[in-house]
Scaffold this motif. Structure first.
Motif, PDB file in Angstrom:
ATOM      1  N   UNK A 111       0.713  -1.144   0.068  1.00  0.00           N
ATOM      2  CA  UNK A 111       0.104  -0.157  -0.200  1.00  0.00           C
ATOM      3  C   UNK A 111       1.059   1.152  -0.276  1.00  0.00           C
ATOM      4  N   UNK A 112       1.794   1.311   0.802  1.00  0.00           N
ATOM      5  CA  UNK A 112       2.972   2.272   0.769  1.00  0.00           C
ATOM      6  C   UNK A 112       3.509   2.689  -0.807  1.00  0.00           C
ATOM      7  N   UNK A 113       3.772   1.296  -1.087  1.00  0.00           N
ATOM      8  CA  UNK A 113       4.426   1.393  -2.669  1.00  0.00           C
ATOM      9  C   UNK A 113       3.499   1.895  -3.684  1.00  0.00           C
ATOM     10  N   UNK A 114       2.215   1.718  -3.400  1.00  0.00           N
ATOM     11  CA  UNK A 114       1.175   2.251  -4.174  1.00  0.00           C
ATOM     12  C   UNK A 114       1.249   3.944  -4.058  1.00  0.00           C
ATOM     13  N   UNK A 115       1.663   4.290  -2.900  1.00  0.00           N
ATOM     14  CA  UNK A 115       1.522   5.736  -2.601  1.00  0.00           C
ATOM     15  C   UNK A 115       2.782   6.554  -3.248  1.00  0.00           C
ATOM     16  N   UNK A 148       6.460  18.522  -6.343  1.00  0.00           N
ATOM     17  CA  UNK A 148       7.531  19.029  -5.348  1.00  0.00           C
ATOM     18  C   UNK A 148       6.572  19.964  -4.256  1.00  0.00           C
ATOM     19  N   UNK A 149       5.948  20.753  -5.056  1.00  0.00           N
ATOM     20  CA  UNK A 149       4.976  21.989  -3.991  1.00  0.00           C
ATOM     21  C   UNK A 149       4.173  20.875  -3.046  1.00  0.00           C
ATOM     22  N   UNK A 150       3.490  19.865  -3.631  1.00  0.00           N
ATOM     23  CA  UNK A 150       2.765  19.225  -2.872  1.00  0.00           C
ATOM     24  C   UNK A 150       3.348  18.778  -1.628  1.00  0.00           C
ATOM     25  N   UNK A 151       4.556  18.194  -1.690  1.00  0.00           N
ATOM     26  CA  UNK A 151       5.404  17.459  -0.705  1.00  0.00           C
ATOM     27  C   UNK A 151       5.776  18.555   0.146  1.00  0.00           C
ATOM     28  N   UNK A 152       6.222  19.501  -0.234  1.00  0.00           N
ATOM     29  CA  UNK A 152       6.755  20.635   0.674  1.00  0.00           C
ATOM     30  C   UNK A 152       5.672  21.149   1.485  1.00  0.00           C
ATOM     31  N   UNK A 153       4.480  21.381   0.911  1.00  0.00           N
ATOM     32  CA  UNK A 153       3.073  21.680   1.739  1.00  0.00           C
ATOM     33  C   UNK A 153       2.982  20.923   2.952  1.00  0.00           C
ATOM     34  N   UNK A 154       3.370  19.701   2.869  1.00  0.00           N
ATOM     35  CA  UNK A 154       2.899  18.507   3.948  1.00  0.00           C
ATOM     36  C   UNK A 154       3.115  19.092   5.245  1.00  0.00           C
ATOM     37  N   UNK A 155       4.427  19.668   5.447  1.00  0.00           N
ATOM     38  CA  UNK A 155       4.766  20.090   6.822  1.00  0.00           C
ATOM     39  C   UNK A 155       4.050  21.234   7.562  1.00  0.00           C
ATOM     40  N   UNK A 156       3.244  21.890   6.782  1.00  0.00           N
ATOM     41  CA  UNK A 156       2.323  22.986   7.323  1.00  0.00           C
ATOM     42  C   UNK A 156       0.899  22.375   7.672  1.00  0.00           C
ATOM     43  N   UNK A 157       0.726  21.102   7.586  1.00  0.00           N
ATOM     44  CA  UNK A 157      -0.654  20.572   7.670  1.00  0.00           C
ATOM     45  C   UNK A 157      -1.944  20.978   6.648  1.00  0.00           C
ATOM     46  N   UNK A 303      -1.156  11.493   3.093  1.00  0.00           N
ATOM     47  CA  UNK A 303      -1.721  11.591   4.643  1.00  0.00           C
ATOM     48  C   UNK A 303      -2.152  10.098   5.113  1.00  0.00           C
ATOM     49  N   UNK A 304      -2.613   9.318   4.196  1.00  0.00           N
ATOM     50  CA  UNK A 304      -2.770   8.005   4.495  1.00  0.00           C
ATOM     51  C   UNK A 304      -1.600   7.169   4.686  1.00  0.00           C
ATOM     52  N   UNK A 305      -0.512   7.274   3.872  1.00  0.00           N
ATOM     53  CA  UNK A 305       0.628   6.878   4.212  1.00  0.00           C
ATOM     54  C   UNK A 305       1.273   7.226   5.442  1.00  0.00           C
ATOM     55  N   UNK A 306       1.291   8.359   6.006  1.00  0.00           N
ATOM     56  CA  UNK A 306       1.593   8.848   7.216  1.00  0.00           C
ATOM     57  C   UNK A 306       1.039   7.947   8.245  1.00  0.00           C
ATOM     58  N   UNK A 307      -0.318   8.127   8.407  1.00  0.00           N
ATOM     59  CA  UNK A 307      -1.135   7.282   9.311  1.00  0.00           C
ATOM     60  C   UNK A 307      -0.783   5.951   9.205  1.00  0.00           C
ATOM     61  N   UNK A 339       7.857  11.576   4.118  1.00  0.00           N
ATOM     62  CA  UNK A 339       7.428  12.572   3.092  1.00  0.00           C
ATOM     63  C   UNK A 339       8.398  12.845   1.666  1.00  0.00           C
ATOM     64  N   UNK A 340       9.662  13.000   2.469  1.00  0.00           N
ATOM     65  CA  UNK A 340      11.076  12.835   1.522  1.00  0.00           C
ATOM     66  C   UNK A 340      11.139  11.739   0.749  1.00  0.00           C
ATOM     67  N   UNK A 341      10.923  10.556   1.296  1.00  0.00           N
ATOM     68  CA  UNK A 341      11.258   9.283   0.662  1.00  0.00           C
ATOM     69  C   UNK A 341       9.949   9.068  -0.398  1.00  0.00           C
ATOM     70  N   UNK A 342       8.798   9.611  -0.125  1.00  0.00           N
ATOM     71  CA  UNK A 342       7.763   9.433  -1.011  1.00  0.00           C
ATOM     72  C   UNK A 342       8.023  10.445  -2.233  1.00  0.00           C
TER      73      UNK A 342
END
Length: 649
Positions: A111-115, A148-157, A303-307, A339-342
């Motif tokens: 499932x993470x690989x799918x992410x 890139x913008x999508x993943x950078x944005x993750x840290x701000x919630x 977000x699902x991968x983080x959970x 986050x950075x791995x994905x």
């Protein structure tokens, strides 16, 4: 027993809850009309049998895999309100032995690989709609920038932007439904494909018909999110919203099929059938809306991968990483390493495949394996609920037959790019196996002793003024769940190395529960004002802020009179009622004094390498580094049998 609030949360469906479910849960499955039929007819001439058969197969796939398996059956398996493959594993693991962890780890890994493949294919399939306007445009840089913008944005919630997810996706689903209705307005006969006979004709008579299931499967790749996001949205909110979502999806696929029937004998080219049914007057707004929908779908999956990883960490199935809580929404987390791995994986996918049609080769295979693993776990869940055995056999057999067919069809994707997600999923699975096995081996080597045998020595040390006081409160974290038993390394740390005098010795155990959000503790007084044992029982989704929890517990004990600190000489100089405290952690390393077989040697070295790059214990337990000391001790699994040295005369 589930709490009343949790039961009510799942029982009731509200307009706001339905809107949230539409925004969070259905992003992946809702953007599949952008690429599913495009994958079916990639390098294939359009024929009526395949067009109608594909629509029929899509309809029945959505019925069996999404509606029946996940919406009706799997959503019943909630772990104190939470869903997902690791929540399901935690729900049943005590009843079916240790081996049940294998399908849980495999399902989670794939499932993470799918992410790693879902965000690139979703965003690329939307952005490539620009090629209808400008056929020679290079969409790769645009897709990479968006990711890139999508993943950078993750840290701000996603507190603020998350509020627009629901409305945007509601507009998206309504739009694709209306668009599909308009496209088939001149040929409503296309709905005859809902008859499963057309799917049978395609599979049995069309050239390579069976192998088309690998592309058909893309229509249901987001189904696993239905279960994973249950804790955020509520069971009935998902079920009610799915009724509307499914109707819109079928209309969208039917509209594309109507267009395909108008172009029998042709090839679809590089542009998806979805964009072919969009009127020119609204093409650009459609392109923008589709891109926003794919970004939201990607956000939900990330977000699902983080959970998923956080649950695996709490269940001791994954190396520990720093977990951040960036927003005010319950359960919203951010894991920088993941986050950075994905992000690296997603960008690598875009640069390798470059086009969404080529990404489709790697898409779906890992999700099929995840679904098979979840079917195995659901089978055991049904046993726990005392379902009739014939019903369990029928349900499990039905889903395994369907998913095995999809898996077989998807195997052709291995050489076309599917090997990448298989490799990533397998590596993630190996990481889980190594971590779990290494933890179990090191834990089994720990010598546990009874505290009672050392009580007098500890009391004597506590009052020995000839030894400089190490701390007022000396706290050891222990893996032992028994209040009278701790690791020998902890006792040796206090007595055998450099004796550590303290007024009070505390042994703290953190017990991760199978339920998600419980928070309670118990205290065992071994010797009043000298030795205490605290057990924190925390749900697997609770951040273990042990420093804060410990101070809260000790203050409560002082208030209740269970701990008396009035006799301390330094109390009048300190602001804190409990005095200073020091956490002492014992950390292991693999000793050179080992002579292990190759496999065990590889396993243990891999485990300690993972441990080296994972977050440190004091970070994992939320401890203030100014109050922490770490002591190292060697781990000897298989001692070396040395030849004795001979002295020369």
């Amino acid at each position: 027993m589930q709490s009343t609030s949790t039961t009510a949360f799942h029982k009731h469906a509200t307009p706001a809850g339905v809107l949230i479910a539409i925004g969070i849960v259905f992003g992946d499955i809702g953007t599949s009309p952008l690429y599913t039929l495009n994958a079916v007819f990639h390098n294939r001439v359009i024929t009526e049998d395949v067009a109608l058969g594909a629509l029929s197969a899509i309809f029945w796939t959505l019925f069996f895999q999404t509606t029946l398996k996940y919406v009706i059956i799997t959503l019943q398996a909630d772990n104190k309100g939470e869903g997902g493959i690791f929540s399901l594993y935690a729900l049943i693991r005590r009843l079916f032995g240790k081996w049940i962890v294998i399908p849980a780890m495999a399902g989670g890994a794939f499932l993470i690989a799918d992410g790693i493949i879902t965000p690139p294919i979703s965003v690329a399939s939307a952005v490539e709609g620009m090629q209808k306007i400008s056929p020679h445009i290079n969409t790769v840089p645009i897709v990479v920038c968006i990711l890139i913008l999508l993943f950078i944005f993750q840290q701000f919630g996603t507190d603020k932007i998350g509020k627009i997810f629901g409305p945007v996706m509601l507009v998206w689903f309504t739009f694709i439904g209306v668009l599909g209705l308009m496209a088939m307005s001149h040929n409503f006969a296309v709905l005859k494909a809902l008859n499963p006979w057309y799917a049978y004709v395609m599979l049995s008579q069309a050239p390579g018909g069976f192998w088309l299931l690998g592309s058909i499967f893309l229509c249901t790749t987001g189904a696993e999110a239905l279960y994973s996001d249950m804790g955020h949205c509520g069971r009935n909110n998902i079920r009610v919203s799915w009724i509307y979502i499914k109707v819109m999806l079928i209309l969208a696929y039917a509209g594309q099929t109507a267009w395909l029937l108008q172009h029998v004998g042709e090839e679809i080219g590089t542009v998806s059938p979805f964009y072919h049914i969009v009127p020119d007057a609204i093409y650009l707004p459609t392109l923008i809306t589709a891109t926003m929908a794919t970004i939201i779908a990607s956000q939900a999956l990330i977000s699902g991968c983080f959970t998923l990883i956080n649950e695996a960490i709490r269940l001791d199935l994954w190396p520990r990483h720093r977990v951040v809580f960036p927003g005010n929404i319950k359960g919203q987390i951010y894991i920088p390493f993941i986050n950075w791995f994905l992000m690296a994986g997603c960008i690598g996918m875009v640069l390798y495949f470059r086009e969404s049609t080529r990404m489709e080769a790697a898409f779906g295979l890992s999700v099929t394996l995840t679904m098979i693993m979840s079917t195995i776990l659901i089978n055991f869940y049904l046993y726990t609920k005392r379902f009739p055995v014939p019903a369990i056999v029928l349900i499990t057999g039905l889903f395994l037959a369907i998913e095995s067919a999809f898996l077989t069809a998807n195997l052709q994707k291995v050489k076309e790019g599917g090997w990448i997600t298989l490799l990533i999923g397998s590596c993630l699975f190996i990481v889980m196996v190594v971590w779990r096995s290494g933890r179990r081996i090191t834990t089994s080597l720990k010598k546990i002793v009874t505290v009672d045998g050392y009580v007098e020595l500890l009391k004597q040390l506590s009052t020995d003024n000839n030894i400089t006081k190490y701390a007022t409160n000396l706290v050891y974290l222990t893996s032992s769940g028994s209040p009278r038993r701790v690791e020998k390394t902890a006792i040796d740390s206090i007595l055998s190395r450099s004796p550590k005098r303290a007024d009070i010795y505390w042994f703290v155990h953190v017990n991760v529960l199978d339920e998600p959000y419980s928070m309670h503790y118990r205290v065992d007084t071994i010797v009043k004002n000298d030795i205490y044992f605290i057990e924190f029982n925390l749900g697997f989704r609770i951040e273990p802020r042990i420093d804060y929890y410990f101070r809260q517990v000790v203050n409560d004990l002082v208030k209740s009179g269970e701990v008396d600190v009035s006799g301390r000489h330094e109390q009048c100089y300190q602001e804190s009622r409990i005095g200073d405290y020091k956490f002492l952690l014992t950390d292991s390393f693999l000793s050179f004094e080992n002579d292990m077989p190759f496999v065990k040697n590889f396993l243990m070295k891999s485990y300690f390498n993972l441990k080296y790059i994972s977050v440190k214990e004091w970070v994992n337990f939320g401890l203030d580094p100014s109050n922490v000391t770490v002591e190292k001790y060697p781990v000897v699994v298989t001692p070396v049998a040395y030849t004795p040295l001979l002295r020369e005369h």
